[in-house]
Design a protein around this motif. Sequence first.
Motif, short mmCIF file in Angstrom:
data_model
loop_
_atom_site.label_atom_id
_atom_site.label_comp_id
_atom_site.label_asym_id
_atom_site.label_seq_id
_atom_site.Cartn_x
_atom_site.Cartn_y
_atom_site.Cartn_z
N PRO A 536 0.82 -1.22 0.00
CA PRO A 536 0.00 0.00 0.00
C PRO A 536 0.85 1.27 0.00
O PRO A 536 1.89 1.35 0.66
N THR A 537 0.40 2.26 -0.75
CA THR A 537 1.12 3.52 -0.85
C THR A 537 0.38 4.65 -0.15
O THR A 537 -0.80 4.55 0.19
N LEU A 538 1.11 5.72 -0.01
CA LEU A 538 0.54 6.94 0.54
C LEU A 538 -0.52 7.51 -0.40
O LEU A 538 -0.40 7.41 -1.62
N ASP A 539 -1.53 8.12 0.18
CA ASP A 539 -2.47 8.89 -0.62
C ASP A 539 -1.79 10.19 -1.03
O ASP A 539 -0.80 10.63 -0.42
N ASN A 540 -2.31 10.85 -2.05
CA ASN A 540 -1.72 12.10 -2.52
C ASN A 540 -1.68 13.17 -1.44
O ASN A 540 -0.82 14.05 -1.47
N LEU A 541 -2.59 13.11 -0.47
CA LEU A 541 -2.61 14.11 0.60
C LEU A 541 -1.67 13.74 1.74
O LEU A 541 -1.62 14.43 2.75
N GLU A 542 -0.89 12.66 1.54
CA GLU A 542 0.06 12.22 2.57
C GLU A 542 1.50 12.19 2.04
O GLU A 542 2.40 11.77 2.76
N ARG A 543 1.73 12.62 0.81
CA ARG A 543 3.03 12.39 0.21
C ARG A 543 3.66 13.67 -0.35
O ARG A 543 3.01 14.72 -0.45
N TRP A 544 4.93 13.55 -0.74
CA TRP A 544 5.67 14.61 -1.39
C TRP A 544 5.78 14.33 -2.90
O TRP A 544 5.95 13.18 -3.31
N ASN A 545 5.73 15.40 -3.68
CA ASN A 545 5.98 15.27 -5.11
C ASN A 545 6.15 16.66 -5.70
O ASN A 545 5.74 17.66 -5.10
N MET A 546 6.77 16.73 -6.85
CA MET A 546 6.88 17.98 -7.60
C MET A 546 6.62 17.62 -9.05
O MET A 546 7.31 16.76 -9.61
N THR A 547 5.64 18.27 -9.67
CA THR A 547 5.27 17.84 -11.01
C THR A 547 4.76 18.98 -11.86
O THR A 547 4.28 19.99 -11.36
N MET A 548 4.87 18.80 -13.16
CA MET A 548 4.26 19.67 -14.16
C MET A 548 3.82 18.75 -15.30
O MET A 548 4.66 18.14 -15.96
N ILE A 549 2.54 18.62 -15.51
CA ILE A 549 2.04 17.68 -16.51
C ILE A 549 1.26 18.42 -17.59
O ILE A 549 0.15 18.89 -17.37
N GLU A 550 1.84 18.53 -18.77
CA GLU A 550 1.18 19.11 -19.94
C GLU A 550 0.42 20.41 -19.65
O GLU A 550 -0.75 20.52 -19.99
N PRO A 551 1.04 21.40 -19.04
CA PRO A 551 0.32 22.65 -18.85
C PRO A 551 0.01 23.28 -20.20
O PRO A 551 0.76 23.09 -21.16
N THR A 552 -1.08 24.01 -20.28
CA THR A 552 -1.50 24.58 -21.56
C THR A 552 -0.81 25.93 -21.79
O THR A 552 0.22 26.00 -22.42
N VAL A 553 -1.38 26.98 -21.27
CA VAL A 553 -0.82 28.32 -21.50
C VAL A 553 0.14 28.72 -20.39
O VAL A 553 0.51 29.88 -20.26
N THR A 554 0.54 27.77 -19.54
CA THR A 554 1.40 28.07 -18.40
C THR A 554 2.62 27.16 -18.39
O THR A 554 2.73 26.22 -19.16
N GLU A 555 3.54 27.45 -17.48
CA GLU A 555 4.70 26.60 -17.25
C GLU A 555 5.10 26.72 -15.78
O GLU A 555 4.79 27.71 -15.12
N GLY A 556 5.79 25.71 -15.30
CA GLY A 556 6.27 25.74 -13.92
C GLY A 556 5.73 24.58 -13.10
O GLY A 556 4.59 24.16 -13.28
N PRO A 557 6.53 24.06 -12.17
CA PRO A 557 6.14 22.89 -11.37
C PRO A 557 5.24 23.24 -10.19
O PRO A 557 5.22 24.37 -9.70
N CYS A 558 4.51 22.22 -9.73
CA CYS A 558 3.61 22.34 -8.60
C CYS A 558 4.03 21.35 -7.51
O CYS A 558 4.35 20.19 -7.81
N LEU A 559 4.00 21.80 -6.28
CA LEU A 559 4.41 20.95 -5.15
C LEU A 559 3.22 20.20 -4.57
O LEU A 559 2.15 20.77 -4.36
N THR A 560 3.43 18.93 -4.32
CA THR A 560 2.53 18.15 -3.48
C THR A 560 3.23 17.95 -2.15
O THR A 560 4.38 17.50 -2.11
N GLN A 561 2.57 18.29 -1.05
CA GLN A 561 3.17 18.09 0.26
C GLN A 561 2.16 17.42 1.19
O GLN A 561 0.95 17.52 1.00
#
Length: 862
Positions: A536-561
């Motif tokens: 079993p893995t952590l739920d997204n509200l329990e984990r760390w991540n940094m991602t940018m997935i196919e942004p349209t008119v924007t750029e830059g990563p988003c933090l999951t904490q």
Amino acid sequence: MYENAVQNSVKPGKWINSTCKMCLHSCSIRVHVTDDGVVNKIEGNPTNPSNECGLCPKGNSALMRLYDPQRIKTPMKRTNPRKGPDDDPGWVPISWDEALDIVGKELKKTFDDDPRKLLPAINDFHKLYLWGWPAAFGGNNNYFSVVGTLCGGGYHPMNGFIHSTFAAGNDSDYCNYWINNGGCDGFSSHLHVAGAARHMARARARGMKLVSVDPRLSTSAAKSDEWIPIRPATDRHFALGLCYVMISENLYDAKFLKKDTNAVYLVGPDGFFVRNKDKKPYVWDSVENKAKTYDDKTIKDYALEGEYEVEGVKASPAFQIFKNHIKNCTPDEVSQITTIPAKDIQRIAREFAKAASIGSKIEIDGKELPLRPAGYNYYRGAQGHKSGTMSNHAYKLVNFLVGSIDAPGGHVGFTLDDVMIDRGHIWEGEGGQIKTTPHQLGPGVPFAYPPNTAHLMDYFPVGVHTGHLIAETFFDPKKWGMDFQPDTMLICHSNPLWNMNGPQDKYFAIMRSMRFIVAIDILLNESTVWADVVLPTLDNLERWNMTMIEPTVTEGPCLTQPIIKPLYDVKSEEEIFNEISERVGILDQWNEVQNFANMFFEKPELMLKPGVKYSDKDIAERKGKLWDNKDLEWFKQKGHAVTKRQPDKFYRPWEGQRIHFYLEDVLKEKKQLQEKMKKAKVPFYDIWQWDDYQGVPTDVLDPIHKEAAEFDMYAISFKDVQINFGESLSIPWISDIVRKDPVHMGILINTKTAEKRGIGNGDLMKVTSPYGTIMGLARLTEGVHHETIAVSNALTRWTGYHAVVKAGGGHFNKLLPANLENTCACSGQMEAAAKVKVEFFRKNPNDGQVVESEFSKYRYEK
């Protein structure tokens, strides 16, 4: 009884910034957690221009994923050796040490025997680097999934070939004429829906015209100025019909084609550019009436049409080659194929070209740019067919003709992840052209015979993984020259039994034959219940991540904490893969793969070192620093580094080079593959679908249209904003929305078509293709093409693993083929529609038990 009730929304607490993970993309969120540590509200972060404070129903309901009582709470081991969709695994909880030791031991056995025997299915889009783990496992290139080909198999490689992007869409800031073909961008699906809906609303409010071409009255079509119903799998012909009109009536941007594309390069009889001794492509100077190299400074004007003799061969500009290819795509001919009236094809082509305002200019950030406010946008419904390469190319060519590729107001490219703020996505290629980049999810699979993959990716040099072809190779390995047989499976945030197209009985047989299966996930699903060990893995509200997935008119990563501490005895994916890798003896290889997959090598100080196990927080911090050197504390406070996309990376980023109107590189790949297959004496050379490799698209019909006459209708599937890969149906809020909507809880069929077949609203009907059968309640509507039935992916699940998920009358994917004949040999795109026969089965039963009883017969292959 209510005197002690306290409304959650007024409880004291704090707001924490994070990122949603309820679909592929990455909307920024604010999460409210009470002082006693309970998450009670999720909303969009208004500071992120990607989603502009908006959040779709999936995002709002994410807290129900966190608190799902059926989450996997601790590692589990199977005790029942019998495996099937209705077999109780007999789970017993075990410790992490025991679970990891079992998994490590079994995978080590496979690794030492033959790494090719592992079938991975890893589909966490927010942690794409996890997809690279099999590469550390002895260079394993297998893929037991069709997540890529089912959504963008032809789409992503072709975007990379044509203008070096991963995705594309229309520029809502300036577009005045938007065509949506087989997709719902801006309304209910695809890229960053919450933000895209706002972009679309503003564009519509200022008067932009919207035309939706779709067999179904989708959300996009319902809100358009015009809905154009089309026969499924004929969208390419519609696009080529538009091209025919624009070319024959001179409604195209000749200056753009001459200056910014390779449409002027001379093509010889072999399909390749004619070159001089220095390998420079020739063009034809129409003023001096002679051939010159593309970079000759004396060129007076470029010829787009005609036939000339150069270097002893007859040659024509690529534009002329395309014109020749579509000579039969007149509005009348295309109308016969698509069922769209010829006058509408001609009218839309003229409107589109007029709206493009060829020759107009605009100044943005002090720079003058061509303004082309017309864009042809498309996605899976249009491109998800056997002719994936040619179909995607055809839609791009509509935009090419008016010069709207990467122009303000036109059809612009979106990158997957720019990685660093000052890093572009265009590189210099050969002969004045940009470098093509079809492999943006990872390197291509090297050619080999015998094949080193179970799904024949050795023979798709520019394609996306064709996981469904294992349905052919696994049961006839001799035909395909296989010298290994997979016996181990690793599933991580994936549901291959759900997403694979074609014969479920074969996939069940593959699963049963596995010596060992390990699953890594939050919840059980149709596939993970077959596992021997579940981690079993952590739920997204329990984990760390940094991602940018196919942004349209924007750029830059988003933090999951982490919003709260883990509720159960669960671990991050990073920790799990680290522990498995250490036990198998490949930890150093895994770190090296992560350095490559995350591009940490761009900044050597961020690279992972041998012998060290890095956490999810470590990886997130490095990805943030890679972008713009901001540390984790900065991201924790801000939540993201997202800004509007830099104009020079968004509009004509290839300025000074030429983009690919004609795809000579596709023909080069074909030639190289043919040479390798012939040299290796590959026995299936003659049945390979070589005609799928074309420099420009043709009007050939897809095989779907050639099925037996008894299959006289078409079947398509669709999704709306509340449904992702079907997993959101385990959430009560989403399930409630869906199950009260007849659009999702029945099979849509045209009212007049149903009446002719004696089918009434609510009747049970049976739908059969050459490959499988499903059952469903008829939902009569004028909002579907008269030859088409449409099935929501809300009906594709089956029960036995989650109390909230309800069984439908069979999985749509059962209707689809899973063979080479229906797979694009270039891109690997599978056919995502089917020819079917539709039969009345039972009069409106008005009895839930009767419906459930009949559904149970078809919910999966027995």
